[in-house]
Design a protein around this motif. Sequence first.
Motif, PDB file in Angstrom:
ATOM      1  N   VAL A   1       0.837  -1.206   0.000  1.00 54.04           N
ATOM      2  CA  VAL A   1       0.000   0.000   0.000  1.00 54.04           C
ATOM      3  C   VAL A   1       0.872   1.257   0.000  1.00 54.04           C
ATOM      4  O   VAL A   1       0.592   2.228  -0.713  1.00 54.04           O
ATOM      5  N   LEU A   2       1.941   1.241   0.792  1.00 55.00           N
ATOM      6  CA  LEU A   2       2.829   2.404   0.840  1.00 55.00           C
ATOM      7  C   LEU A   2       3.550   2.607  -0.491  1.00 55.00           C
ATOM      8  O   LEU A   2       3.780   3.748  -0.912  1.00 55.00           O
ATOM      9  N   ASN A   3       3.924   1.514  -1.144  1.00 58.66           N
ATOM     10  CA  ASN A   3       4.522   1.645  -2.479  1.00 58.66           C
ATOM     11  C   ASN A   3       3.536   2.250  -3.466  1.00 58.66           C
ATOM     12  O   ASN A   3       3.902   3.074  -4.306  1.00 58.66           O
ATOM     13  N   THR A   4       2.270   1.840  -3.357  1.00 57.20           N
ATOM     14  CA  THR A   4       1.237   2.429  -4.208  1.00 57.20           C
ATOM     15  C   THR A   4       1.102   3.930  -3.949  1.00 57.20           C
ATOM     16  O   THR A   4       0.982   4.732  -4.890  1.00 57.20           O
ATOM     17  N   ALA A   5       1.142   4.317  -2.667  1.00 53.95           N
ATOM     18  CA  ALA A   5       1.047   5.732  -2.316  1.00 53.95           C
ATOM     19  C   ALA A   5       2.231   6.518  -2.877  1.00 53.95           C
ATOM     20  O   ALA A   5       2.067   7.622  -3.423  1.00 53.95           O
TER      21      ALA A   5
ATOM     22  N   GLU B   1       8.953   7.446   2.724  1.00 50.98           N
ATOM     23  CA  GLU B   1      10.183   6.663   2.835  1.00 50.98           C
ATOM     24  C   GLU B   1      10.405   6.193   4.270  1.00 50.98           C
ATOM     25  O   GLU B   1      10.824   5.050   4.518  1.00 50.98           O
ATOM     26  N   LYS B   2      10.093   7.061   5.234  1.00 53.05           N
ATOM     27  CA  LYS B   2      10.215   6.685   6.637  1.00 53.05           C
ATOM     28  C   LYS B   2       9.222   5.574   6.995  1.00 53.05           C
ATOM     29  O   LYS B   2       9.568   4.611   7.701  1.00 53.05           O
ATOM     30  N   ALA B   3       7.999   5.684   6.502  1.00 56.36           N
ATOM     31  CA  ALA B   3       7.001   4.654   6.766  1.00 56.36           C
ATOM     32  C   ALA B   3       7.394   3.321   6.132  1.00 56.36           C
ATOM     33  O   ALA B   3       7.230   2.256   6.741  1.00 56.36           O
ATOM     34  N   LEU B   4       7.926   3.372   4.910  1.00 62.54           N
ATOM     35  CA  LEU B   4       8.368   2.149   4.238  1.00 62.54           C
ATOM     36  C   LEU B   4       9.509   1.482   4.995  1.00 62.54           C
ATOM     37  O   LEU B   4       9.540   0.243   5.128  1.00 62.54           O
ATOM     38  N   ALA B   5      10.446   2.260   5.503  1.00 55.87           N
ATOM     39  CA  ALA B   5      11.565   1.691   6.258  1.00 55.87           C
ATOM     40  C   ALA B   5      11.065   0.999   7.525  1.00 55.87           C
ATOM     41  O   ALA B   5      11.535  -0.092   7.882  1.00 55.87           O
TER      42      ALA B   5
ATOM     43  N   VAL C   1       2.707   8.101   8.272  1.00 56.98           N
ATOM     44  CA  VAL C   1       1.555   8.129   7.363  1.00 56.98           C
ATOM     45  C   VAL C   1       0.732   9.387   7.605  1.00 56.98           C
ATOM     46  O   VAL C   1       0.300  10.066   6.659  1.00 56.98           O
ATOM     47  N   ASP C   2       0.514   9.714   8.876  1.00 59.50           N
ATOM     48  CA  ASP C   2      -0.229  10.939   9.192  1.00 59.50           C
ATOM     49  C   ASP C   2       0.526  12.181   8.698  1.00 59.50           C
ATOM     50  O   ASP C   2      -0.081  13.133   8.173  1.00 59.50           O
ATOM     51  N   GLU C   3       1.829  12.153   8.852  1.00 58.92           N
ATOM     52  CA  GLU C   3       2.645  13.276   8.382  1.00 58.92           C
ATOM     53  C   GLU C   3       2.532  13.418   6.869  1.00 58.92           C
ATOM     54  O   GLU C   3       2.404  14.541   6.349  1.00 58.92           O
ATOM     55  N   SER C   4       2.552  12.312   6.174  1.00 69.13           N
ATOM     56  CA  SER C   4       2.426  12.351   4.718  1.00 69.13           C
ATOM     57  C   SER C   4       1.059  12.878   4.301  1.00 69.13           C
ATOM     58  O   SER C   4       0.941  13.657   3.339  1.00 69.13           O
TER      59      SER C   4
END
Length: 475
Positions: free
Chosen positions: A306-310, A424-428, A372-375
Amino acid sequence: MTHPPNASAASAAPGTAPASARPRTVPGQPSPAPAATPPAGRGAWAVGRERLREAATTEPGRLQILGAVLALLVVAFGAVTALEVTDRAAAADDVVSRSQPLSADAAAVYRSLADADTTAAAGFLAGTLEPAESRERYTRDITTASRLLVKAAANTDGSSDSAREIATLNEQLPRYTGLIERARAANRQGLPLGGAYLRYANQQMSTSLLPAAERLYAAETERLHRDDDSARTRPYLSLALGLLSLGVLLWAQRRTYARTNRVFNHGLLAATAATVVVLLWLVAAHTVTRSGLDSARAQGQESLQVLNTARISSLTARANENLTLVARGAVLTEDGRNDKYEADYTASMGSLTTALAKARELADDDAGRGPVDESSEHAAEWRERHKDARAKDEAGDYEGALGRVVGAKDSTGRSFDEVDAALEKALAHEQNEFTRSAGDARDALTALPLGAAALGILGAAGAVLGINRRLSEYR
């Protein structure tokens, strides 16, 4: 009536030697003994079967057969368990060390290509002299994509779908970079042809490179799912053999007790203990593995997708936003009513919003929800700044719109960078969650194959010793 000569020989029973061929007997000497021949129709197999039948009718013979059966069952249980667990441990190791990293690399290829396209457009908008920072970022993205493609090619079967997509990317990427260099050269000379080259490069990126990268990501993700399914498959054959071995061992001990009134036979007791240990170890290890893989899938794998999609949606939106200013309304939607790049930007921002909402639902802790909230906050800010930029552009203030899109302060470019950094932070974080959970699942199976084989051999030896102890009572 006259009879023919040798009538008596002719009337002899079939198969009987004639009198002249029979051994002569000397008066006063014993007759020679007949030759010893096996009974008619009895071969080695029949003799062996007869001996087995005779052995089964005696208690020592039955004990020998029982000992052989017990040893065979326990050894088979240990061997099958070792083989099945080895297969599942290899699949779990592939999840951790091969298929998931390759899936992540495929997503990084897409991200690098999309970011390169976005950066090239932003550098073009900056003027005839492209900023050094923009050029360095573009070069870094192309280098990263090329390196990851080499890595993927080294770990992919040459006949697979992934290999075909990698070949397509390696073929099309030099063409794309060539178009970008032509656009830059024309832009430095102030020629309008630079914009045409840039749009053509973007078209090649969006119709050839990015779809191939997306298919590569899908193929590697499918392989990840196959490895994950293989690692979590239940070892039904091992469990069945374990329960059968345990049942026969318990029956043998009950039989021994009924015939001797001895509660324990140490050898059979040791074989039973070894079987129980392997059986419980198998159940516990497989349960831990499935639990770890479930956690890795729910808390890491799904969140990563999902994060990659975002992230892909944000990159696509940024590229279309830049191209809106580059094209200046020259490219319209199929119905001819709206700017194509603006429509694509709107669709990509909608996908970004949906993906961020789903990513927040999947996040299981504050460390995952925070980025995610920050994004999401920066994406909302990005939409507001984009509206301002569009308003200026539609009012004829192109320079004002350009400053709101690529400016150093309060621009949509700055909002995009903040969205990308948070993603990027969420993905890590989710990658670490996945690696830890999947690694725990793999480690649960590490020692079981060797342990099952060793305990199987010890259990078989115990069964044989226990039966031999009973046999010694008959000697």
